[in-house]
Design a protein around this motif. Structure first.
Motif, PDB file in Angstrom:
ATOM      1  N   ASN A 249       0.834  -1.199   0.000  1.00 40.07           N
ATOM      2  CA  ASN A 249       0.000   0.000   0.000  1.00 40.07           C
ATOM      3  C   ASN A 249       0.868   1.247   0.000  1.00 40.07           C
ATOM      4  O   ASN A 249       1.736   1.388   0.872  1.00 40.07           O
ATOM      5  N   LEU A 250       0.643   2.134  -0.943  1.00 42.17           N
ATOM      6  CA  LEU A 250       1.426   3.359  -1.041  1.00 42.17           C
ATOM      7  C   LEU A 250       0.528   4.574  -0.849  1.00 42.17           C
ATOM      8  O   LEU A 250      -0.542   4.676  -1.458  1.00 42.17           O
ATOM      9  N   VAL A 251       0.987   5.489  -0.018  1.00 42.28           N
ATOM     10  CA  VAL A 251       0.305   6.749   0.239  1.00 42.28           C
ATOM     11  C   VAL A 251       1.233   7.846  -0.262  1.00 42.28           C
ATOM     12  O   VAL A 251       2.353   7.991   0.239  1.00 42.28           O
ATOM     13  N   LEU A 252       0.783   8.610  -1.254  1.00 39.55           N
ATOM     14  CA  LEU A 252       1.695   9.498  -1.963  1.00 39.55           C
ATOM     15  C   LEU A 252       1.334  10.967  -1.817  1.00 39.55           C
ATOM     16  O   LEU A 252       0.177  11.355  -1.875  1.00 39.55           O
ATOM     17  N   GLY A 253       2.379  11.781  -1.655  1.00 39.75           N
ATOM     18  CA  GLY A 253       2.266  13.229  -1.656  1.00 39.75           C
ATOM     19  C   GLY A 253       3.537  13.820  -2.233  1.00 39.75           C
ATOM     20  O   GLY A 253       4.524  13.113  -2.450  1.00 39.75           O
ATOM     21  N   GLY A 254       3.521  15.122  -2.496  1.00 38.00           N
ATOM     22  CA  GLY A 254       4.726  15.777  -2.993  1.00 38.00           C
ATOM     23  C   GLY A 254       4.463  16.574  -4.254  1.00 38.00           C
ATOM     24  O   GLY A 254       3.332  16.915  -4.591  1.00 38.00           O
TER      25      GLY A 254
END
Length: 206
Positions: free
Chosen positions: A138-143
């Motif tokens: 599971n990947l939670v992405l921001g940026g």
């Protein structure tokens, strides 16, 4: 997302001073969107939530400009030419330091992966290998930025079979319209979940 955090990681894309700090070389292009979304505050909240829940953070960073950068290249993109001409993300400069408060912490299991040349933090890097070594699903992405490197990385993750969560308030765009188009129109077409940092963090407590 699975109820366990043992197979979850946060991925933060390009949290360089050159993007996020008011004195950064590229900040003027993002300043309006950063302010409108209060992106830095939410990125810090994302890091804090990951630390409290012992979720590792993977840092996807853009290649740094240096002497010989793209020298002899026949197929460099306009973005790569612009980076070279403007010395954006210049190797050894203050601009390629991680913005204060977002720095990696090895004690938290954070990983700085090899740098991407174009948009995706998966393409020609070791990000996928590093994640699979630790059974991350599971990947939670921001940026940065919503409709370029962040979206490209998220799409690549989706194609590789990861469960993708995207955070609408932990990003920004070169214009508000570009950011809104990404978060409201495009991300929901492929991401498993599109939410905010606060809602994601609250879900970890349940």
């Amino acid at each position: 997302m699975s109820s366990t955090t043992s197979n979850t990681a946060v991925v933060i894309i390009d949290p360089y001073n050159d993007f996020l700090h008011p004195e950064g070389k590229l900040n003027r292009l993002l300043a309006e969107s950063l302010k409108e979304t209060d992106s830095i505050k939410h990125l810090k909240e994302l890091v804090a939530a990951a630390r409290v829940n012992k979720i590792p953070i993977y840092y996807g960073l853009h290649q740094q400009q240096k002497p010989g950068f793209i020298a002899g290249w026949k197929h460099a993109t306009a973005m790569q030419h612009s980076q070279n001409d403007n010395k954006a993300f210049e190797e050894g400069s203050w601009g390629v330091n991680i913005y204060e408060g977002l720095e990696p912490d090895l004690n938290n299991g954070d990983v700085v992966v090899s740098k991407h040349w174009s948009s995706s933090s998966f393409q020609n890097t070791d990000l996928d290998y590093q994640l699979r070594q630790r059974d991350i699903q599971n990947l939670v992405l921001g940026g940065m930025t919503a409709n370029t490197c962040l979206e490209s990385t998220a799409r690549y993750a989706y194609e590789l079979g990861y469960h993708v969560t995207l955070l609408t308030d932990a990003t920004a765009g070169f214009t508000k319209a570009q950011k809104d188009a990404a978060t409201e129109l495009i991300w929901p077409l492929f991401a498993h979940e599109v939410t905010t940092v606060g809602k994601w963090a609250a879900g970890l407590k349940k």
